[in-house]
Design an enzyme around this catalytic site. Structure first.
Site, PDB file in Angstrom:
ATOM      1  N   CYS A   2       0.847  -1.185   0.000  1.00 16.30           N
ATOM      2  CA  CYS A   2       0.000   0.000   0.000  1.00 16.30           C
ATOM      3  C   CYS A   2       0.892   1.248   0.000  1.00 16.30           C
ATOM      4  CB  CYS A   2      -0.939   0.098   1.193  1.00 16.30           C
ATOM      5  SG  CYS A   2      -2.165  -1.205   1.270  1.00 16.30           S
ATOM      6  N   ASN A  98      -1.764   2.384   5.522  1.00 11.38           N
ATOM      7  CA  ASN A  98      -0.874   1.294   5.116  1.00 11.38           C
ATOM      8  C   ASN A  98      -0.514   0.533   6.381  1.00 11.38           C
ATOM      9  OD1 ASN A  98       1.224  -0.305   4.083  1.00 11.38           O
ATOM     10  ND2 ASN A  98       2.728   1.321   4.331  1.00 11.38           N
ATOM     11  N   LYS A 487      13.541 -14.718  -9.486  1.00  8.87           N
ATOM     12  CA  LYS A 487      13.245 -13.663 -10.470  1.00  8.87           C
ATOM     13  C   LYS A 487      12.292 -14.192 -11.533  1.00  8.87           C
ATOM     14  CE  LYS A 487      14.240 -10.791  -8.873  1.00  8.87           C
ATOM     15  NZ  LYS A 487      15.016 -10.508  -7.686  1.00  8.87           N
ATOM     16  N   GLU A 490       8.670 -14.721 -10.195  1.00 10.16           N
ATOM     17  CA  GLU A 490       7.865 -13.557  -9.829  1.00 10.16           C
ATOM     18  C   GLU A 490       7.439 -12.703 -11.013  1.00 10.16           C
ATOM     19  OE1 GLU A 490       9.672 -10.836  -7.005  1.00 10.16           O
ATOM     20  OE2 GLU A 490      11.648 -11.219  -7.809  1.00 10.16           O
ATOM     21  N   HIS A 506      19.734 -36.076  -5.665  1.00  6.11           N
ATOM     22  CA  HIS A 506      19.016 -36.513  -4.461  1.00  6.11           C
ATOM     23  C   HIS A 506      17.512 -36.309  -4.603  1.00  6.11           C
ATOM     24  CE1 HIS A 506      22.782 -37.269  -2.459  1.00  6.11           C
ATOM     25  NE2 HIS A 506      23.203 -36.080  -2.877  1.00  6.11           N
ATOM     26  N   LYS A 605       6.028  -4.271  -3.522  1.00  3.68           N
ATOM     27  CA  LYS A 605       7.475  -4.138  -3.332  1.00  3.68           C
ATOM     28  C   LYS A 605       7.887  -4.169  -1.864  1.00  3.68           C
ATOM     29  CE  LYS A 605      11.620  -2.355  -4.942  1.00  3.68           C
ATOM     30  NZ  LYS A 605      12.139  -3.667  -5.313  1.00  3.68           N
TER      31      LYS A 605
HETATM   32  C1  F6R Z   1      12.256 -10.130  -5.017  1.00  6.24           C
HETATM   33  C2  F6R Z   1      12.035  -9.111  -4.033  1.00  6.24           C
HETATM   34  C3  F6R Z   1      11.695  -9.525  -2.643  1.00  6.24           C
HETATM   35  C4  F6R Z   1      12.461  -8.653  -1.647  1.00  6.24           C
HETATM   36  C5  F6R Z   1      11.988  -8.962  -0.211  1.00  6.24           C
HETATM   37  C6  F6R Z   1      12.777  -8.210   0.821  1.00  6.24           C
HETATM   38  O1  F6R Z   1      12.581  -9.595  -6.260  1.00  6.24           O
HETATM   39  O2  F6R Z   1      12.098  -7.957  -4.311  1.00  6.24           O
HETATM   40  O3  F6R Z   1      11.934 -10.880  -2.434  1.00  6.24           O
HETATM   41  O4  F6R Z   1      13.815  -8.917  -1.773  1.00  6.24           O
HETATM   42  O5  F6R Z   1      10.625  -8.626  -0.111  1.00  6.24           O
HETATM   43  O6  F6R Z   1      12.655  -6.835   0.656  1.00  6.24           O
HETATM   44  P1  F6R Z   1      13.677  -5.823   1.334  1.00  6.24           P
HETATM   45  O7  F6R Z   1      15.001  -6.058   0.738  1.00  6.24           O
HETATM   46  O8  F6R Z   1      13.115  -4.480   1.013  1.00  6.24           O
HETATM   47  O9  F6R Z   1      13.662  -6.129   2.799  1.00  6.24           O
END
Ligand code: F6R
Length: 610
Positions: A2, A98, A487, A490, A506, A605
Site C-alpha cells: 500500500c 498502510n 526472479k 515472480e 538426491h 514491493k
Molecule cells: C524479489 C524481491 C523480494 C524482496 C523482499 C525483501 O525480487 O524484491 O523478495 O527482496 O521482499 O525486501 P527488502 O530487501 O526491502 O527487505
C-alpha cells in the site's frame, strides 16, 4: 505494501496525488483512490485495479481542491473491490492507511453496537469511524486522530483529511513508513521518497509512535503516547527526481538492471582505499575490540536480500573466518535462537521496511544483541532501529523485482567481509589488494556484459512458454541459482526451482525431461568440473541446457543448447557478475510472455505486513 500520499498547498491537487500514486504503485495495485476537500465538501473517487482505472474515473468525473489524500492498495483485509478501496470516509472524514490493524474486530463490534454502519471489509474503516466519533464529540482534528490511533494495535501509517477542518492534514505512524516533504507554502506526506521527490528534497522521516499536523505553512510533530511536541528533523535527499523515471527504458526493471555498474560503484565510493589497502566503514560504529568480543553473527533478511545474505556467508567464511547463520526473518523471529550481547545481527533490506526483518532485528536488540543493517532507503525503519548502517546507495528501486538492490547488497557484504577480515588480522596486503581491485573493476565487467542481449533473447524465444525451469549453482553461486529462480517465478509466472547443483541427484533430477530447461551456472571456479558433471547428468536425461560460462571456455559453452558468456573475473566477484544473467533471463522471458514486468500479479514491493 500500500502506498499513501497527502498534499496541502495552494495548487489543485488531484494531479499531484495521482502523480505521487504513480510512483507508489509498485507498493500495491489492487485498487486506487483519492479524497479531496472541494468547496468545503469531501469528494472521493476510487477504482478497482490499476491506477489507470482511477485516472479514467477522474477524467470522466474530475475533482478540484487543494488539500487531499491518495492511496494505492495491496489487499490484506477484504478483496480488491471498489468498496474496499481507500480512502475510507465517514461523515466529513477520510482516511488512507498502510499496515494492518490487528485489533480491528473488537473495535468494529463496539462501533457497530454504537450504531455505526460499515461499508467495507477492511480493517482501515475502523480508523475513519473512530476519528469521526471523536469529531462528533467536538474534538479538534489533531486530537481526534491522536485519540483514535492510541486505540490501534498492529502497524499503521495513516493520513486523515476532514472537510470540516480543511486547512490541516493529520499523519501518524507506527511500524509502517511515512515521510513528510517540506515545500514553500505547500507540504506533502508519503509512504516513501520517490512519490514526492519531484516537488521537494526536504524530507522529515517520522519516528514510530508520532503524529504530524501538516498545514500549508509548516508541520508540528507530537508523540502519540503523551502528545508532547518533538523536534522536526529535516534531511535533504541527494536522489535526483530523474532516478525515479524510466529514462527511455521499456521497464523500470530493465533500467535498474542497467544501472547496476553505477550502483555498485556508488556502494564502493569513499569506502575503498587501494593506497592504504583498507575498507573504511566508520558508519558501523564498531571498534576492533568490539569485533573481537563477538561470539556469533546472524544475517537476517527476506527474499532477494536473503539470497544476498547467503552470498555474504561465503565471503565472510573465506575472508574473515566467520560463518554467519543466514536466516529468513519470518522464521528467525519465531525461533528461540540463543543470542546475547556477544552476538551481532546484520539485517539486509532494500526498503528498510520489511516487517519480518524489522521485527527479527527489534527482537534481537531487546536481547542485548548488537544490530547492523545493510539498507538502501535512507532513514527507513530498519536503519533507524540499528546501531550502525551500511547504506548501499543504489538509488530508488521502483521495479517490484529487486535487481540493483541485490548486487549492491552483495558488494556491501563483500566490503563488510573484507573489513572484518582485516580486523581479524586474517588478510595480508596481497590478498587485500587483489580483493579490492577485483571489486573496483567489477563495475566495468558488468558494464560490458550489459552490451549484449542476444543470448537472453534466444533463451526467451525458445523457452518463454516453458511450464517449469531449474537453476543450478554451487558454492557462492548456489544463492545465485535461487535468485535466478525467484526472479523468473515472480515476473514471468513460470514455475522455477533453484538448487545446489550437487543436490540434483538426491531428488529433483526426476523433474528433468525435454520440456524442462535447466540454467547451469558453470563459470571457471573451484567447482567448475563438478558443475560440468552435474550439467552432463541433466543432459543425459534429455534436459535442455542454458549454460552460463566464462568467456573463451568454448568446451563448456558447447555443453549448452544456449550459451551465455560472462567475463573472466576473480572467483569472489562471480556472484556480482552472475546476477546479471539471472535477472536478464527472467526479464526477457517475462517481456516475451507480455506479463506486467514492473508490477507482477499478487506482489508488492515493500512488504510491511507479516
Ligand atoms: C524479489 C524481491 C523480494 C524482496 C523482499 C525483501 O525480487 O524484491 O523478495 O527482496 O521482499 O525486501 P527488502 O530487501 O526491502 O527487505
Amino acid at each position: 505494501m500500500c502506498g499513501i500520499i497527502g498534499y496541502i498547498g495552494p495548487d489543485p491537487c488531484a494531479q499531484i496525488l495521482v502523480q505521487g500514486l504513480q510512483k507508489l504503485e509498485y507498493r500495491g495495485y489492487d485498487s486506487a483512490g483519492i479524497a479531496i476537500v472541494d468547496g468545503g465538501q469531501l469528494q472521493t473517487r476510487r477504482a478497482r485495479g490499476k491506477l489507470m482505472n482511477l485516472i479514467e474515473t477522474l477524467a470522466r468525473d474530475p475533482i478540484d481542491g487543494t488539500v487531499g489524500i491518495g492511496h494505492t492498495r495491496w489487499a490484506t483485509h477484504g478483496g480488491p473491490t471498489e468498496h474496499n478501496a481507500h480512502p475510507h470516509s465517514v461523515g466529513s472524514v477520510a482516511v488512507v492507511h498502510n499496515g494492518i490493524i490487528e485489533n480491528y474486530l473488537p473495535i468494529k463490534r463496539e462501533l457497530i453496537a454504537a450504531g455505526h454502519t460499515f461499508k467495507s471489509e477492511t480493517d482501515t474503516e475502523v480508523i475513519a469511524h473512530l476519528v469521526w466519533q471523536n469529531r462528533q464529540r467536538g474534538i479538534g482534528l489533531e486530537q481526534a486522530v491522536m485519540e483514535a490511533v492510541r486505540r490501534l494495535e498492529g502497524a499503521y501509517s495513516v493520513v486523515v483529511v476532514d472537510a470540516e477542518e480543511p486547512d490541516t492534514l493529520i499523519a501518524a505512524r507506527l511500524a509502517s513508513p511515512l515521510v513528510l516533504g517540506l515545500g514553500e507554502g505547500r507540504n506533502f506526506v508519503a509512504s516513501d521518497i520517490p512519490a514526492i521527490l519531484s516537488h521537494t528534497r526536504r524530507m522529515v522521516f517520522l519516528d514510530d509512535g508520532t503524529l504530524a499536523t501538516v498545514r500549508r505553512d509548516g508541520v508540528v510533530v507530537r508523540r502519540i503516547s503523551d502528545a508532547v511536541e518533538v523536534p522536526v528533523e529535516e534531511r535533504t535527499i541527494a536522489w535526483s527526481p530523474s532516478l525515479a523515471e524510466k529514462g527511455g527504458y521499456k521497464h523500470f526493471m530493465l533500467k535498474e538492471i542497467h544501472e547496476q555498474p553505477d550502483a555498485v560503484a556508488n556502494t564502493l565510493r569513499g569506502r575503498v582505499s587501494l593506497e592504504r589497502l583498507a575498507v573504511d566503514l566508520p558508519e558501523l560504529q564498531m571498534s576492533a575490540e568490539e569485533f573481537a568480543a563477538l561470539s556469533q553473527v546472524y544475517v537476517v533478511a527476506c527474499g532477494t536480500s536473503w539470497h544476498a545474505g547467503m552470498v555474504g556467508r561465503y565471503l565472510m567464511e573465506d575472508l574473515a573466518g566467520i560463518s554467519p547463520h543466514v536466516e529468513l526473518a519470518s522464521e528467525l523471529r519465531y525461533r528461540r535462537a540463543p543470542m546475547d550481547e556477544r552476538t551481532l545481527i546484520i539485517a539486509v533490506s532494500q526498503s528498510g521496511e520489511t516487517a519480518d526483518t524489522l521485527a527479527a532485528l527489534k527482537d534481537a536488540k531487546a536481547r542485548g544483541v548488537r544490530v547492523l543493517s545493510i539498507c538502501n532507503v535512507i532513514e527507513a525503519s530498519i536503519p533507524r532501529a540499528s546501531d550502525g548502517t551500511l547504506y548501499t546507495h543504489a538509488g530508488p528501486e521502483i521495479s517490484v523485482a529487486s535487481t540493483k538492490a541485490f548486487s549492491t547488497q552483495v558488494a556491501a557484504l563483500h566490503l563488510l567481509a573484507l573489513h572484518f577480515g582485516r580486523l581479524a588480522g586474517r588478510l595480508d596486503d596481497d590478498t587485500m589488494r587483489a580483493e579490492l581491485s577485483g571489486l573496483v573493476r567489477a563495475a566495468a565487467s558488468m558494464e560490458r556484459m550489459l552490451q549484449h542481449d542476444e543470448p537472453y533473447l534466444q533463451a526467451a524465444r525458445a523457452w518463454h512458454e516453458a511450464r517449469s525451469m531449474l537453476f543450478l549453482g554451487r558454492g557462492a553461486l548456489y544463492p545465485l541459482a535461487l535468485e535466478g529462480a525467484l526472479k523468473l517465478k515472480e515476473i514471468s509466472y513460470i514455475h522455477a526451482e533453484g538448487y545446489a547443483a550437487g543436490e540434483m541427484k538426491h531428488g529433483p533430477i526426476a523433474l528433468i525431461d525435454e520440456t524442462v530447461p535447466t540454467v547451469v551456472l558453470a563459470p571457471r571456479d573451484a567447482h567448475h568440473d563438478k558443475v560440468r558433471s552435474n550439467l552432463q547428468e541433466v543432459k543425459a536425461r534429455g534436459g535442455p541446457i542454458i549454460v552460463i560460462h566464462t568467456e573463451g571456455d568454448e568446451e563448456t559453452a558447447a555443453m549448452g543448447g544456449i550459451a551465455i558468456p560472462i567475463p573472466d573475473v576473480p572467483e569472489r566477484i562471480l556472484p556480482l557478475v552472475c546476477a546479471l544473467p539471472m535477472q536478464l533471463i527472467a526479464y526477457h522471458m517475462a517481456d516475451f510472455k507480455g506479463t506486467d514486468v514492473d508490477q507482477p500479479r499478487n506482489l508488492a514491493k515493500s512488504v510491511t505486513v507479516e
